[in-house]
Write a protein that holds these residues in place. Structure first.
Motif, PDB file in Angstrom:
ATOM      1  N   ALA A   1       5.980  -4.573 -15.876  1.00 11.35           N
ATOM      2  CA  ALA A   1       6.117  -5.169 -15.097  1.00 11.35           C
ATOM      3  C   ALA A   1       6.573  -4.563 -13.674  1.00 11.35           C
ATOM      4  CB  ALA A   1       8.004  -6.076 -15.177  1.00 11.35           C
ATOM      5  N   THR A   2       6.592  -3.419 -13.602  1.00 15.29           N
ATOM      6  CA  THR A   2       6.902  -2.050 -12.633  1.00 15.29           C
ATOM      7  C   THR A   2       5.633  -1.347 -12.748  1.00 15.29           C
ATOM      8  OG1 THR A   2       9.081  -1.046 -13.612  1.00 15.29           O
ATOM      9  CG2 THR A   2       7.953   0.206 -12.012  1.00 15.29           C
ATOM     10  N   GLN A   3       4.745  -1.734 -13.831  1.00 16.14           N
ATOM     11  CA  GLN A   3       3.546  -1.320 -13.354  1.00 16.14           C
ATOM     12  C   GLN A   3       2.939  -2.758 -12.337  1.00 16.14           C
ATOM     13  OE1 GLN A   3       1.336   1.575 -13.534  1.00 16.14           O
ATOM     14  NE2 GLN A   3      -0.504   0.190 -12.857  1.00 16.14           N
ATOM     15  N   PHE A   4       3.312  -3.538 -12.749  1.00 16.53           N
ATOM     16  CA  PHE A   4       2.075  -5.098 -12.328  1.00 16.53           C
ATOM     17  C   PHE A   4       2.951  -4.816 -10.718  1.00 16.53           C
ATOM     18  CE2 PHE A   4       2.973  -9.152 -10.890  1.00 16.53           C
ATOM     19  CZ  PHE A   4       1.383 -10.119 -10.809  1.00 16.53           C
ATOM     20  N   MET A   5       3.863  -4.443  -9.856  1.00 17.94           N
ATOM     21  CA  MET A   5       4.845  -4.313  -8.720  1.00 17.94           C
ATOM     22  C   MET A   5       3.791  -3.200  -8.028  1.00 17.94           C
ATOM     23  SD  MET A   5       6.375  -5.460  -6.976  1.00 17.94           S
ATOM     24  CE  MET A   5       7.512  -6.636  -7.713  1.00 17.94           C
ATOM     25  N   ARG A   6       3.467  -2.427  -8.571  1.00 12.90           N
ATOM     26  CA  ARG A   6       2.417  -0.657  -8.248  1.00 12.90           C
ATOM     27  C   ARG A   6       1.204  -2.060  -7.804  1.00 12.90           C
ATOM     28  NH1 ARG A   6       3.136   3.779  -7.772  1.00 12.90           N
ATOM     29  NH2 ARG A   6       4.856   3.959  -8.673  1.00 12.90           N
ATOM     30  N   GLU A   7       0.308  -2.205  -9.407  1.00 17.14           N
ATOM     31  CA  GLU A   7      -0.300  -2.433  -7.767  1.00 17.14           C
ATOM     32  C   GLU A   7      -0.886  -3.921  -7.425  1.00 17.14           C
ATOM     33  OE1 GLU A   7      -2.656  -3.796 -12.644  1.00 17.14           O
ATOM     34  OE2 GLU A   7      -1.880  -2.161 -13.206  1.00 17.14           O
ATOM     35  N   ALA A   8      -0.111  -4.912  -7.408  1.00 15.85           N
ATOM     36  CA  ALA A   8       0.675  -5.634  -6.556  1.00 15.85           C
ATOM     37  C   ALA A   8       0.067  -4.660  -5.077  1.00 15.85           C
ATOM     38  CB  ALA A   8       1.296  -6.525  -6.606  1.00 15.85           C
ATOM     39  N   ALA A   9       1.127  -3.586  -5.018  1.00 13.39           N
ATOM     40  CA  ALA A   9       1.203  -3.071  -3.973  1.00 13.39           C
ATOM     41  C   ALA A   9       0.013  -2.618  -3.638  1.00 13.39           C
ATOM     42  CB  ALA A   9       2.354  -2.359  -3.791  1.00 13.39           C
ATOM     43  N   GLU A  10      -0.422  -2.000  -4.200  1.00 11.07           N
ATOM     44  CA  GLU A  10      -2.270  -1.883  -3.929  1.00 11.07           C
ATOM     45  C   GLU A  10      -2.733  -2.672  -3.205  1.00 11.07           C
ATOM     46  OE1 GLU A  10      -3.496   0.269  -7.516  1.00 11.07           O
ATOM     47  OE2 GLU A  10      -1.710   2.387  -6.814  1.00 11.07           O
ATOM     48  N   LYS A  11      -3.072  -3.644  -4.354  1.00  8.67           N
ATOM     49  CA  LYS A  11      -3.826  -4.701  -3.676  1.00  8.67           C
ATOM     50  C   LYS A  11      -3.027  -5.505  -2.526  1.00  8.67           C
ATOM     51  CE  LYS A  11      -5.165  -7.107  -7.776  1.00  8.67           C
ATOM     52  NZ  LYS A  11      -5.261  -8.066  -9.420  1.00  8.67           N
ATOM     53  N   ALA A  12      -1.947  -5.575  -2.331  1.00  9.79           N
ATOM     54  CA  ALA A  12      -1.816  -5.774  -0.410  1.00  9.79           C
ATOM     55  C   ALA A  12      -2.291  -4.656   0.692  1.00  9.79           C
ATOM     56  CB  ALA A  12      -0.372  -5.699  -0.523  1.00  9.79           C
ATOM     57  N   GLY A  13      -2.246  -3.487   0.336  1.00 14.64           N
ATOM     58  CA  GLY A  13      -3.424  -2.749   1.000  1.00 14.64           C
ATOM     59  C   GLY A  13      -2.305  -1.636   1.272  1.00 14.64           C
ATOM     60  N   ILE A  14      -1.190  -1.168   0.173  1.00 12.91           N
ATOM     61  CA  ILE A  14      -0.724  -0.234   0.333  1.00 12.91           C
ATOM     62  C   ILE A  14      -1.165   0.939  -0.943  1.00 12.91           C
ATOM     63  CG2 ILE A  14       1.615   0.953  -0.181  1.00 12.91           C
ATOM     64  CD1 ILE A  14       2.488  -2.520   0.358  1.00 12.91           C
ATOM     65  N   HIS A  15      -1.761   2.147  -0.135  1.00 12.97           N
ATOM     66  CA  HIS A  15      -2.138   3.888  -0.872  1.00 12.97           C
ATOM     67  C   HIS A  15      -1.120   3.896  -1.504  1.00 12.97           C
ATOM     68  CE1 HIS A  15      -5.784   2.506   1.030  1.00 12.97           C
ATOM     69  NE2 HIS A  15      -5.861   2.757   2.312  1.00 12.97           N
ATOM     70  N   ASN A  16      -1.442   4.306  -2.933  1.00 13.70           N
ATOM     71  CA  ASN A  16      -0.879   4.600  -4.019  1.00 13.70           C
ATOM     72  C   ASN A  16       0.214   6.024  -3.704  1.00 13.70           C
ATOM     73  OD1 ASN A  16       0.633   4.759  -6.620  1.00 13.70           O
ATOM     74  ND2 ASN A  16      -0.636   6.169  -6.865  1.00 13.70           N
ATOM     75  N   GLU A  17      -0.452   6.808  -2.813  1.00  7.14           N
ATOM     76  CA  GLU A  17      -0.455   8.074  -2.288  1.00  7.14           C
ATOM     77  C   GLU A  17       0.921   8.175  -1.166  1.00  7.14           C
ATOM     78  OE1 GLU A  17      -3.608   7.384   0.098  1.00  7.14           O
ATOM     79  OE2 GLU A  17      -3.433   7.270  -2.518  1.00  7.14           O
TER      80      GLU A  17
END
Length: 347
Positions: free
Chosen positions: A40-56
């Motif tokens: 679930a936490t990884q899903f949130m991270r991937e959703a954030a990246e799709k929203a334009g928030i870079h992982n770094e």
């Protein structure tokens, strides 16, 4: 989609105060429930990246840990004594109760020392019971029809019940609510006889306290059961302090029940520290919702709340003054006289 909207609103508000800031200069902290699993936490991270928030530039943090850090910064007198000790955080939100066990080895550090636990024991469950009760008394489908056709009255009813949930008398006296006119009109076509303990009189509904208590106990009882189970663990058994945070934590009945069950432990309930006043502009002549087309946030004001007065009893006076190319916004805390100001340049 929701994360992208929140990100865009945040950037828009920041650029109003700091026009030259770049998105790459901003670190985004996204809070998640401690009881979520890795997937679930990884899903949130991937959703954030799709929203334009870079992982770094993205940081995920447990909501309970963020709440504990915030309390430590704003209520030092209560939390300085926790340095070098362990304590429990119960984060009661709308949907869930999140229970974590922390240790504070230093002033600015928090260490998670036990597997988080919790469940779907948030304030929304009480709201669901309230709406189900209204449907039994007034007629099946009345609340959904109100939501679809009279959104203003729907939210008015929701806000009224939300404020009632927080007062001391919620389960000690008959709950009396004034029903919106639109709901009464819908009820005329759908009303039916029922053996429920509530009754309507004119535009009001009166509900027996035992019924209301039952709504709350649906979430309070499993929460207490989980806490009692947790207290049997060796790492938790000698903990003396419990911190209660989140919107549902303001409910006086919930606080009372926890104090009764946790007699030998100190329960800390930090009050809301600030109220946020948002200012919007719209291209519509009579806008109703801030989510409408052409409605944009142009500024935000924060004003400190009075720690000695319950949040639902505090009042704010908001005043607008219009200059040549500027708008002046004044927010005043009526009980203390404290005032904050915001200047908006319309050029």
């Amino acid at each position: 989609m929701s994360i992208e909207y929140l990100k865009d609103q945040l950037l828009e508000a920041i650029k109003l105060q700091t026009p030259d800031i770049k998105e790459s200069d901003i670190q985004i902290v996204l809070t998640v429930l401690a009881i979520w699993d890795v997937g679930a936490t990884q899903f949130m991270r991937e959703a954030a990246e799709k929203a334009g928030i870079h992982n770094e530039r993205l940081m995920l943090a447990f909501e309970s840990e963020v709440a504990a850090l915030w309390c430590a910064l704003h209520y030092k007198s209560d939390f300085e004594q926790l340095i070098g000790s362990r304590y429990i955080v119960i984060d009661l939100g709308g949907g869930t109760a999140d229970i974590t066990v922390h240790e504070r080895p230093s002033d600015n550090a928090i260490k998670l020392i036990h597997q988080p636990s919790g469940g779907a024991w948030g304030g929304v469950k009480v709201d669901e019971q309230f709406y189900q009760y209204l449907e039994k008394v007034l007629g099946n489908g009345v609340i959904e029809e109100l939501r679809k056709n009279n959104l203003d009255d729907y939210y008015k009813l929701l806000r009224t019940f939300e404020s009632k949930k927080r007062v001391d008398s919620i389960i000690s006296a008959r709950l009396t609510l004034t029903l919106p006119h639109a709901l009464l009109k819908i009820t005329k076509d759908k009303r039916k006889q029922t053996d429920q303990s509530g009754e309507t009189k004119g535009d009001r509904i009166m509900i027996d306290p035992a019924t209301v208590k039952g709504w709350f106990d649906i979430v309070v009882e499993p929460l207490i059961k989980q806490l009692n189970h947790l207290m049997k663990k060796d790492v938790v058994a000698d903990i003396e302090t419990i911190m209660l945070v989140g919107g549902f934590a303001e409910c006086k009945y919930v606080q009372k029940r926890l104090k009764e069950e946790l007699k030998n432990r100190k329960l800390i309930v930090p009050p809301e520290a600030v109220s946020v006043i948002a200012v919007y502009k719209s291209v519509s002549e009579n806008p109703k919702y801030i989510t409408g087309i052409g409605c944009t946030r142009i500024g935000t004001l924060w004003i400190e709340n009075n720690k000695d007065i319950p949040l639902h009893m505090q009042e704010k006076e908001v005043t607008f003054m219009f200059g040549n190319t500027e708008i002046f916004v004044y927010v005043k805390q009526t009980e203390t006289g404290r005032e904050e100001r915001l200047t908006l340049d319309c050029l």
